[in-house]
Enzyme design. Structure first.
Site, PDB file in Angstrom:
ATOM      1  N   HIS A   1       3.713  -2.398   3.034  1.00 15.30           N
ATOM      2  CA  HIS A   1       3.758  -1.055   2.445  1.00 15.30           C
ATOM      3  C   HIS A   1       5.077  -0.866   1.692  1.00 15.30           C
ATOM      4  O   HIS A   1       6.144  -1.153   2.251  1.00 15.30           O
ATOM      5  CB  HIS A   1       3.613   0.009   3.533  1.00 15.30           C
ATOM      6  CG  HIS A   1       2.298  -0.042   4.253  1.00 15.30           C
ATOM      7  ND1 HIS A   1       2.029  -0.988   5.222  1.00 15.30           N
ATOM      8  CD2 HIS A   1       1.178   0.719   4.111  1.00 15.30           C
ATOM      9  CE1 HIS A   1       0.787  -0.805   5.664  1.00 15.30           C
ATOM     10  NE2 HIS A   1       0.249   0.221   5.011  1.00 15.30           N
TER      11      HIS A   1
ATOM     12  N   ASP B   1       0.815  -1.218   0.000  1.00 20.42           N
ATOM     13  CA  ASP B   1       0.000   0.000   0.000  1.00 20.42           C
ATOM     14  C   ASP B   1       0.851   1.271   0.000  1.00 20.42           C
ATOM     15  O   ASP B   1       2.019   1.256   0.401  1.00 20.42           O
ATOM     16  CB  ASP B   1      -0.887   0.038   1.253  1.00 20.42           C
ATOM     17  CG  ASP B   1      -2.013  -0.973   1.208  1.00 20.42           C
ATOM     18  OD1 ASP B   1      -2.000  -1.824   0.299  1.00 20.42           O
ATOM     19  OD2 ASP B   1      -2.888  -0.931   2.100  1.00 20.42           O
TER      20      ASP B   1
END
Length: 466
Positions: free
Chosen positions: A430, A288
């Site tokens: 991430h 992400d």
């Protein structure tokens, strides 16, 4: 009368002398060959071509660790036509015929190539040809011969290729891939697909898909192999499935991994938790908040090394800043998801604000990559009926949180994955933290060991909906 006798005696002495010379010469030749160590000059130029310099070989025979397989060493006596050839002599005419035919073909092709270069005006045409030999003994039943050829012309970078022969030690019977796999076409496809996967890991972006398909299409394509102590190696020539500069490849597969598809003679007694027949479990790695100009690129390289696919949930504003990285994610075969434009808590937004966050990000991604995102992940995982009412693509959360956003510690990544790992897991990470890139290698290695395949989120959703 005296003159006649003298003439006859002289002829008799001459005949005796000639006979003695012939006998002595024959004895020397026989003695030399019986010792197993001999050297002589052997012409190697083709009868149909003429090279402006003499080409001849110095040939020697020496013993190896295998008493019944000596090595022949053949070296050129000419600097312009340089070659050094090492090849085995086995107890079997059939095997020797294959080896000798290969050696002569390679040598003649090499010399004739230099001749043609000279004819074309390159008066200083030169090259170097080297063939080396590896011999492997499997279970005291089979020998594997690996002839490795390296060829260079006019000091250009060398080209590497292989010739292998596997044969029974007692009978000389040749073993081909069909016998190795019990002539089972299903097993052939399993092995070919596994090799395809390993070659993609080995070559990465240098792989040529069309050549790869051609190189793994039938039984003959798998005949370049050697059976070793605890593995079976498959050999791929330089330029065969990838860019020439990427070199050759040797894919070593543990025998225990292949045991279920091997003929009885070639199995070993080692058990393996994961074999080629083990059903593939799947997980989805998701990243992400990117793309990031440095970290995302590192993650892409690590994923490629492990032939792993992932889904990148991108922020619209980050795509605008890092257009080339976003496009590279797609070009490397990964999935792109929508993660809003600037990461707000969508449940605190109005319907129109939420619609803009999603629609504008989809447009940005399409403008940069030429494709729309296929899945959506709400920032912070915050969703409700309103959010889902304006999203026209699947909304995807996660089942394993690595907490890379909280701890920023590469060593904590794997333990969180291990604690909750399951088939069909969706793992949250991430691609904006360096610590995530630093810890990803250990995660991928563990997943491979446990028999997991890393796929996109859409593949997991399709698998779960079956």
């Amino acid at each position: 009368m005296k003159r006649r006798r003298k003439s006859k005696r002289g002829a008799w002495i001459d005949s005796l002398l000639i006979g003695s010379i012939i006998t002595l010469t024959t004895m020397i030749i026989i003695t030399t060959f019986m010792t197993g160590h001999f050297k002589f000059q052997q012409p190697t130029v083709s009868a149909t071509t003429k090279y402006p310099v003499e080409t001849s070989s110095l040939i020697e025979e020496r013993s190896t660790a295998f008493a019944d397989i000596p090595l022949i060493s053949e070296t050129s006596a000419n600097k312009l036509i340089s070659y050094s050839l090492e090849y085995p002599k086995t107890p079997f005419n059939q095997v020797n015929g294959i080896i000798n035919q290969y050696i002569e073909q390679v040598k003649n092709d090499y010399i004739n190539t230099l001749v043609e270069m000279h004819k074309a005006g390159n008066n200083h045409a030169s090259g170097d040809l080297n063939i080396s030999t590896d011999i492997y003994d499997w279970n005291r039943q089979y020998y594997s011969i690996v002839l490795k050829k390296r060829l260079s012309l006019d000091q250009d970078s060398s080209h590497e290729s292989f010739k292998t022969i596997v044969f029974h030690k007692d009978t000389g019977d040749i073993v081909e891939s069909g016998a190795l796999l019990n002539q089972n076409t299903e097993y052939f496809h399993l092995l070919a697909n596994y090799l395809r996967s390993e070659l993609k890991k080995t070559y990465g972006k240098d792989l040529l898909e069309e050549k790869l398909d051609d190189a793994l299409s039938d039984w003959d394509d798998l005949n370049r192999f050697a059976i070793m102590n605890d593995s079976i190696a498959f050999y791929f020539n330089q330029g065969e499935v990838a860019q020439e500069l990427a070199g050759s490849a040797v894919i070593n597969i543990p025998t225990s991994f292949l045991n279920p598809i091997l003929a009885t003679d070639f199995q070993n007694g080692e058990a393996s938790k994961v074999t080629i027949l083990t059903p593939k479990k799947k997980v989805a790695l998701t990243f992400d908040d990117g793309p990031h100009p440095q970290v995302t690129k590192q993650i892409l390289d690590i994923l490629e090394k492990h032939n792993a696919k992932a889904t990148f949930f991108m922020l619209g504003k980050q795509v605008e800043k890092n257009r080339d990285i976003a496009l590279e994610v797609l070009n490397r075969g990964h999935e792109i998801g929508n993660h809003s434009y600037n990461h707000p808590v969508l449940t605190k937004q109005t319907t129109s604000q939420t619609a803009w966050q999603i629609d504008h990000t989809s447009k940005v991604i399409h403008d940069v990559t030429g494709e729309y995102p296929t899945v959506f992940r709400p920032p912070y995982g915050a969703t409700n009926r309103m959010v889902e009412s304006v999203v026209e693509i699947p909304v995807v959360l996660w089942t394993i949180d690595t907490y890379d956003w909280k701890y920023r510690d590469p060593n904590k990544l794997l333990p969180f994955v291990q604690a909750k790992l399951h088939d069909g897991a969706i793992i949250l990470m991430h691609d904006i933290h360096q610590s995530t890139a630093d810890g990803l290698e250990s995660v991928l290695t563990y997943l491979e060991q446990e028999g997991y395949e890393c796929v996109t989120v859409s593949e997991i959703l399709a698998k779960n909906n079956r």
